[in-house]
Design a protein around this motif. Structure first.
Motif, short mmCIF file in Angstrom:
data_model
loop_
_atom_site.label_atom_id
_atom_site.label_comp_id
_atom_site.label_asym_id
_atom_site.label_seq_id
_atom_site.Cartn_x
_atom_site.Cartn_y
_atom_site.Cartn_z
N PHE A 166 -1.24 3.45 15.03
CA PHE A 166 -0.27 4.58 15.47
C PHE A 166 1.28 3.91 15.25
O PHE A 166 2.15 4.44 14.60
N GLU A 167 1.23 2.82 15.99
CA GLU A 167 2.62 2.05 16.27
C GLU A 167 3.18 1.57 14.85
O GLU A 167 4.14 1.56 14.62
N LYS A 168 2.12 1.12 14.04
CA LYS A 168 2.38 0.55 12.57
C LYS A 168 3.11 1.74 11.88
O LYS A 168 4.13 1.61 11.33
N MET A 169 2.34 2.93 11.64
CA MET A 169 2.89 4.08 10.92
C MET A 169 4.31 4.51 11.72
O MET A 169 5.26 4.98 11.05
N LYS A 170 4.25 4.72 12.93
CA LYS A 170 5.37 5.13 13.62
C LYS A 170 6.69 4.31 13.31
O LYS A 170 7.99 4.59 13.24
N ASP A 171 6.65 2.83 13.08
CA ASP A 171 7.77 2.10 13.00
C ASP A 171 7.86 1.88 11.50
O ASP A 171 9.03 1.35 11.25
N LEU A 172 7.27 2.41 10.65
CA LEU A 172 7.72 2.45 9.10
C LEU A 172 8.92 3.33 8.83
O LEU A 172 8.86 4.49 9.34
N GLU A 173 9.75 2.75 8.07
CA GLU A 173 11.18 3.66 7.82
C GLU A 173 10.91 4.80 7.25
O GLU A 173 11.45 6.07 7.85
N VAL A 174 9.76 4.94 6.28
CA VAL A 174 9.54 6.13 5.52
C VAL A 174 9.02 7.47 6.82
O VAL A 174 9.34 8.72 6.39
N HIS B 224 0.84 -1.18 -0.06
CA HIS B 224 0.05 -0.06 -0.03
C HIS B 224 0.97 1.28 0.13
O HIS B 224 1.83 1.31 0.61
N PRO B 225 0.52 2.41 -0.78
CA PRO B 225 1.29 3.66 -0.68
C PRO B 225 1.64 4.15 0.70
O PRO B 225 2.39 4.74 0.84
N LEU B 226 0.68 3.82 1.76
CA LEU B 226 0.71 4.34 2.95
C LEU B 226 2.07 3.63 3.60
O LEU B 226 2.48 4.28 4.66
N LEU B 227 2.60 2.69 3.04
CA LEU B 227 3.47 1.83 3.69
C LEU B 227 5.00 2.35 3.38
O LEU B 227 5.99 2.33 3.71
N SER B 228 4.77 3.43 2.14
CA SER B 228 6.07 4.12 1.58
C SER B 228 5.98 5.44 1.55
O SER B 228 6.88 6.07 0.99
N SER B 229 4.82 5.90 1.83
CA SER B 229 4.81 7.60 1.92
C SER B 229 3.90 8.04 3.24
O SER B 229 3.13 7.35 3.86
#
Length: 326
Positions: free
Chosen positions: A263-271, A93-98
């Motif tokens: 929240f934690e999922k997005m916070k932990d993404l490299e992007v 998903h774009p949310l995983l890289s942006s």
């Protein structure tokens, strides 16, 4: 063309210079009183351009909020829901890289410069467009208020909003205004002086409109979304007439949406761990704690009493209220 640009720059400067200004929490050295709200100096012209040149489409979805009220989370949710058929796989998903703010831009920010190019880029966005705004309802472009586009508004308990704003804006990269202490910033906030404030008129504008036009505006509270995420995500899905509701596995899809936007999922993404948005705010600063009631670690008893009285006074009779979690 160069002359025209120079002339426009002078007009912008004259407009900003003519407005009352104050220091306060916001993405600029100063806030200017513009159309009855406190606009960060960088964005006065962007707001002007947004009102004059933006053309809403009936299919548009706007995420509206007072700053530091759950904007990033709601942008993520809205983007995933609106684009569910386009990006049905949650693994790529774009949310995983942006960052959500890159996927869901604020027109009043991006139209502050390079007007022609930015209008073109907004026009060329895939439809339905998902866009964000911090503008109070009365300052939205007429094309938004008069079209059939939809607005999802999120607000937050004013105690936590202030703490989140304090933590966020004091870390901004470009702010070079006189540094405010926590107590000084709190006094300004109590007087409504924060970017896009007063916070009470911002909330009430959308609140009253959501009661009058429930098919146009969905009004959410951050605390409610946090405490029963599935219920309120379903409300968003239904409000947007999303085909998600028509599938037999809609509950599973909603669960996946909640997980990918967590929240934690997005916070932990490299992007979201490095880099910045528009050279102003570091991405990691959009993911601090995301908790309810953190204000208790910052406020003195007298500050709590003062803000409680202001909330009671400003929201009295409106039907809008907040539980104070402590």
């Amino acid at each position: 063309m160069a002359f025209a640009n120079h002339e426009q720059a002078n007009e912008e400067n004259d407009l900003t210079l003519s407005l009352p200004k104050e220091s306060g929490l916001g993405a600029a050295p100063y806030l200017h009183l513009f159309q009855d709200f406190w606009c960060p100096s960088y964005y006065v012209q962007g707001v002007n351009n947004f009102q004059k040149h933006f053309h809403a489409k009936d299919s548009d979805v706007f995420v509206a909020s007072f700053p530091k009220s759950g904007t990033t989370w709601l942008k993520a949710l809205a983007f995933v829901i609106v684009n569910h058929q386009r990006f049905s796989s949650f693994d790529h998903h774009p949310l995983l890289s942006s960052n959500p703010h890159q996927l869901v831009p604020f027109p009043e920010f991006i139209l502050s410069h390079d007007l022609h190019d930015k209008i073109l880029s907004l026009s060329n966005m895939s439809e339905p467009r998902v866009l964000g705004t911090h503008l109070p309802f009365p300052s939205l472009p007429e094309s938004i208020t008069k079209s059939n586009c939809k607005i999802i508004y999120i607000c937050r308990n004013p105690f936590d909003t202030f703490v989140s704003a304090w933590e966020f804006f004091t870390k901004m990269k470009l702010v070079s205004s006189p540094a405010l202490t926590f107590e000084e910033a709190f006094e300004k906030y109590c007087n409504g002086i924060m970017g896009f404030g007063p916070w009470w008129s911002h909330m009430l504008g959308y609140w009253k409109e959501s009661i009058t036009r429930p098919d146009k505006i969905l009004f959410l509270k951050y605390e409610d979304l946090k405490e029963d995420t599935a219920f309120h995500v379903k409300r968003i899905v239904e409000f947007l007439d999303s085909p998600i509701t028509q599938g037999g596995d809609s509950n599973a899809v909603i669960e996946n949406i909640i997980n990918v936007c967590g929240f934690e999922k997005m916070k932990d993404l490299e992007v979201n761990k490095s880099g910045d948005i528009d050279n102003i705010a570091e991405k990691k600063n959009f993911f601090r704690k995301g908790k309810i009631g953190d204000w208790i670690n910052y406020f003195s008893p007298s500050m709590m009493e003062k803000l409680s009285k202001i909330i009671e006074e400003k929201l009295s009779g409106s039907g809008l209220s907040f539980k104070v979690h402590s």
